[in-house]
Motif scaffolding. Structure first.
Motif, PDB file in Angstrom:
ATOM      1  N   PRO A 106      56.923 -75.613  -0.332  1.00  0.00           N
ATOM      2  CA  PRO A 106      55.644 -74.913  -0.387  1.00  0.00           C
ATOM      3  C   PRO A 106      54.869 -75.035   0.927  1.00  0.00           C
ATOM      4  CG  PRO A 106      55.971 -76.160  -2.388  1.00  0.00           C
ATOM      5  CD  PRO A 106      57.069 -76.554  -1.433  1.00  0.00           C
ATOM      6  N   ALA A 107      54.910 -76.174   1.577  1.00  0.00           N
ATOM      7  CA  ALA A 107      54.212 -76.338   2.859  1.00  0.00           C
ATOM      8  C   ALA A 107      54.846 -75.446   3.912  1.00  0.00           C
ATOM      9  CB  ALA A 107      54.253 -77.801   3.301  1.00  0.00           C
ATOM     10  N   PHE A 108      56.184 -75.367   3.910  1.00  0.00           N
ATOM     11  CA  PHE A 108      56.863 -74.519   4.882  1.00  0.00           C
ATOM     12  C   PHE A 108      56.484 -73.062   4.690  1.00  0.00           C
ATOM     13  CE2 PHE A 108      59.991 -73.369   7.893  1.00  0.00           C
ATOM     14  CZ  PHE A 108      60.585 -72.203   7.430  1.00  0.00           C
ATOM     15  N   ALA A 109      56.370 -72.621   3.435  1.00  0.00           N
ATOM     16  CA  ALA A 109      56.036 -71.222   3.150  1.00  0.00           C
ATOM     17  C   ALA A 109      54.647 -70.866   3.659  1.00  0.00           C
ATOM     18  CB  ALA A 109      56.130 -70.968   1.649  1.00  0.00           C
ATOM     19  N   GLN A 110      53.765 -71.864   3.783  1.00  0.00           N
ATOM     20  CA  GLN A 110      52.400 -71.604   4.206  1.00  0.00           C
ATOM     21  C   GLN A 110      52.222 -71.719   5.722  1.00  0.00           C
ATOM     22  OE1 GLN A 110      49.922 -74.258   1.946  1.00  0.00           O
ATOM     23  NE2 GLN A 110      51.076 -73.838   0.103  1.00  0.00           N
ATOM     24  N   GLN A 111      53.245 -72.128   6.448  1.00  0.00           N
ATOM     25  CA  GLN A 111      53.119 -72.314   7.882  1.00  0.00           C
ATOM     26  C   GLN A 111      52.899 -70.981   8.577  1.00  0.00           C
ATOM     27  OE1 GLN A 111      56.611 -74.406   9.131  1.00  0.00           O
ATOM     28  NE2 GLN A 111      55.691 -76.393   8.742  1.00  0.00           N
ATOM     29  N   GLU A 112      52.183 -71.056   9.675  1.00  0.00           N
ATOM     30  CA  GLU A 112      51.938 -69.859  10.467  1.00  0.00           C
ATOM     31  C   GLU A 112      53.234 -69.383  11.108  1.00  0.00           C
ATOM     32  OE1 GLU A 112      49.005 -71.051  13.302  1.00  0.00           O
ATOM     33  OE2 GLU A 112      47.460 -71.256  11.785  1.00  0.00           O
ATOM     34  N   GLN A 113      53.380 -68.074  11.124  1.00  0.00           N
ATOM     35  CA  GLN A 113      54.516 -67.440  11.770  1.00  0.00           C
ATOM     36  C   GLN A 113      53.987 -66.561  12.885  1.00  0.00           C
ATOM     37  OE1 GLN A 113      57.285 -65.610   8.927  1.00  0.00           O
ATOM     38  NE2 GLN A 113      56.047 -66.559   7.321  1.00  0.00           N
TER      39      GLN A 113
ATOM     40  N   TYR B  30      46.027 -61.727  23.125  1.00  0.00           N
ATOM     41  CA  TYR B  30      46.159 -62.920  22.292  1.00  0.00           C
ATOM     42  C   TYR B  30      47.503 -62.909  21.580  1.00  0.00           C
ATOM     43  CZ  TYR B  30      41.101 -62.800  22.836  1.00  0.00           C
ATOM     44  OH  TYR B  30      39.835 -62.764  23.363  1.00  0.00           O
ATOM     45  N   ASP B  31      48.088 -64.092  21.432  1.00  0.00           N
ATOM     46  CA  ASP B  31      49.225 -64.232  20.534  1.00  0.00           C
ATOM     47  C   ASP B  31      48.662 -64.163  19.119  1.00  0.00           C
ATOM     48  OD1 ASP B  31      51.179 -64.598  22.533  1.00  0.00           O
ATOM     49  OD2 ASP B  31      50.753 -66.740  22.641  1.00  0.00           O
ATOM     50  N   VAL B  32      49.445 -63.639  18.202  1.00  0.00           N
ATOM     51  CA  VAL B  32      48.999 -63.497  16.814  1.00  0.00           C
ATOM     52  C   VAL B  32      49.954 -64.270  15.904  1.00  0.00           C
ATOM     53  CG1 VAL B  32      48.607 -61.880  14.922  1.00  0.00           C
ATOM     54  CG2 VAL B  32      47.968 -61.242  17.257  1.00  0.00           C
ATOM     55  N   PHE B  33      49.359 -65.057  15.023  1.00  0.00           N
ATOM     56  CA  PHE B  33      50.104 -65.796  14.011  1.00  0.00           C
ATOM     57  C   PHE B  33      49.539 -65.419  12.650  1.00  0.00           C
ATOM     58  CE2 PHE B  33      50.487 -68.073  17.913  1.00  0.00           C
ATOM     59  CZ  PHE B  33      51.791 -68.520  17.926  1.00  0.00           C
ATOM     60  N   TRP B  34      50.346 -65.557  11.621  1.00  0.00           N
ATOM     61  CA  TRP B  34      49.880 -65.224  10.273  1.00  0.00           C
ATOM     62  C   TRP B  34      50.543 -66.145   9.256  1.00  0.00           C
ATOM     63  CZ3 TRP B  34      53.014 -63.326   6.300  1.00  0.00           C
ATOM     64  CH2 TRP B  34      54.341 -63.056   6.683  1.00  0.00           C
ATOM     65  N   SER B  35      49.909 -66.248   8.109  1.00  0.00           N
ATOM     66  CA  SER B  35      50.479 -66.972   6.976  1.00  0.00           C
ATOM     67  C   SER B  35      49.966 -66.305   5.708  1.00  0.00           C
ATOM     68  CB  SER B  35      50.085 -68.457   7.004  1.00  0.00           C
ATOM     69  OG  SER B  35      48.685 -68.597   6.887  1.00  0.00           O
ATOM     70  N   ALA B  36      50.681 -66.529   4.629  1.00  0.00           N
ATOM     71  CA  ALA B  36      50.278 -65.953   3.341  1.00  0.00           C
ATOM     72  C   ALA B  36      50.377 -67.024   2.275  1.00  0.00           C
ATOM     73  CB  ALA B  36      51.151 -64.762   2.983  1.00  0.00           C
ATOM     74  N   GLU B  37      49.364 -67.052   1.415  1.00  0.00           N
ATOM     75  CA  GLU B  37      49.353 -68.010   0.318  1.00  0.00           C
ATOM     76  C   GLU B  37      48.546 -67.408  -0.826  1.00  0.00           C
ATOM     77  OE1 GLU B  37      47.852 -72.536  -0.718  1.00  0.00           O
ATOM     78  OE2 GLU B  37      47.653 -71.799   1.303  1.00  0.00           O
ATOM     79  N   GLY B  38      49.125 -67.394  -1.988  1.00  0.00           N
ATOM     80  CA  GLY B  38      48.418 -66.916  -3.169  1.00  0.00           C
ATOM     81  C   GLY B  38      47.924 -65.490  -3.040  1.00  0.00           C
ATOM     82  N   GLY B  39      48.689 -64.637  -2.391  1.00  0.00           N
ATOM     83  CA  GLY B  39      48.298 -63.244  -2.241  1.00  0.00           C
ATOM     84  C   GLY B  39      47.275 -62.999  -1.145  1.00  0.00           C
ATOM     85  N   GLN B  40      46.874 -64.022  -0.407  1.00  0.00           N
ATOM     86  CA  GLN B  40      45.885 -63.893   0.668  1.00  0.00           C
ATOM     87  C   GLN B  40      46.573 -64.116   2.012  1.00  0.00           C
ATOM     88  OE1 GLN B  40      42.259 -63.230   0.635  1.00  0.00           O
ATOM     89  NE2 GLN B  40      43.091 -62.788   2.648  1.00  0.00           N
ATOM     90  N   THR B  41      46.359 -63.184   2.947  1.00  0.00           N
ATOM     91  CA  THR B  41      46.944 -63.297   4.275  1.00  0.00           C
ATOM     92  C   THR B  41      45.898 -63.803   5.256  1.00  0.00           C
ATOM     93  OG1 THR B  41      48.474 -61.488   3.821  1.00  0.00           O
ATOM     94  CG2 THR B  41      48.099 -62.028   6.134  1.00  0.00           C
ATOM     95  N   THR B  42      46.285 -64.805   6.029  1.00  0.00           N
ATOM     96  CA  THR B  42      45.441 -65.347   7.087  1.00  0.00           C
ATOM     97  C   THR B  42      46.044 -64.947   8.417  1.00  0.00           C
ATOM     98  OG1 THR B  42      44.801 -67.229   5.730  1.00  0.00           O
ATOM     99  CG2 THR B  42      44.509 -67.470   8.099  1.00  0.00           C
ATOM    100  N   ILE B  43      45.199 -64.539   9.349  1.00  0.00           N
ATOM    101  CA  ILE B  43      45.639 -64.176  10.694  1.00  0.00           C
ATOM    102  C   ILE B  43      44.922 -65.079  11.689  1.00  0.00           C
ATOM    103  CG2 ILE B  43      43.907 -62.355  10.931  1.00  0.00           C
ATOM    104  CD1 ILE B  43      46.043 -60.748  12.508  1.00  0.00           C
ATOM    105  N   VAL B  44      45.640 -65.457  12.740  1.00  0.00           N
ATOM    106  CA  VAL B  44      45.082 -66.320  13.773  1.00  0.00           C
ATOM    107  C   VAL B  44      45.387 -65.695  15.127  1.00  0.00           C
ATOM    108  CG1 VAL B  44      45.056 -68.634  14.780  1.00  0.00           C
ATOM    109  CG2 VAL B  44      45.520 -68.354  12.333  1.00  0.00           C
ATOM    110  N   TRP B  45      44.338 -65.434  15.893  1.00  0.00           N
ATOM    111  CA  TRP B  45      44.492 -64.980  17.272  1.00  0.00           C
ATOM    112  C   TRP B  45      44.406 -66.223  18.149  1.00  0.00           C
ATOM    113  CZ3 TRP B  45      41.446 -62.441  13.740  1.00  0.00           C
ATOM    114  CH2 TRP B  45      41.711 -61.084  13.513  1.00  0.00           C
TER     115      TRP B  45
END
Length: 129
Positions: free
Chosen positions: A22-29, A98-113
């Motif tokens: 579960p932690a791996f699935a939430q890591q930023e890609q 900017y480099d862009v990273f993202w993660s998804a958890e519980g149907g919510q997507t987070t983006i990081v610039w």
């Protein structure tokens, strides 16, 4: 006896995998060009104290973007270049990328610039309407 040893070895490994998957699935890609478009085109990103909307630059040099902090707005342009999100905010003519990273958890997507200096800007991507 051999089967008993295998079970003893497998049980801790299975428990470790159950905790780490579960932690791996939430890591930023890291997002490539195609994923950046999927995340941002016609979307709204909502951060702790800002909101930003994005047009569709595909097939154009760039597209409009708007950035709001409270009731103060800025209007600029965005595009993808060399696998990075790039934006330009007049009157400045320079593009910042900017480099862009993202993660998804519980149907919510987070983006990081992430800027070239390592500053991180985090937001939740709201579903396209």
């Amino acid at each position: 006896m051999t089967a008993h040893i295998h079970i003893l070895l497998f049980a801790p490994l299975a428990a470790l995998l159950a905790l780490t998957l579960p932690a791996f699935a939430q890591q930023e890609q890291r997002a490539g060009e195609r994923r950046i478009y999927e995340l941002l085109v016609d979307a709204k990103a909502v951060g702790e104290d800002f909101e930003q909307t994005f047009g569709d630059p595909r097939g154009h040099e760039s597209a409009p973007t708007s950035y709001w902090q409270g009731n103060q707005g800025s209007f600029g342009r965005w595009k993808v270049a060399n696998g990075q999100y790039c934006s330009q905010w007049p009157p400045n003519e320079a593009w910042s990328c900017y480099d862009v990273f993202w993660s998804a958890e519980g149907g919510q997507t987070t983006i990081v610039w992430v800027s070239s200096g390592g500053e991180r800007y985090v937001a939740k991507v709201k579903p396209k309407e």
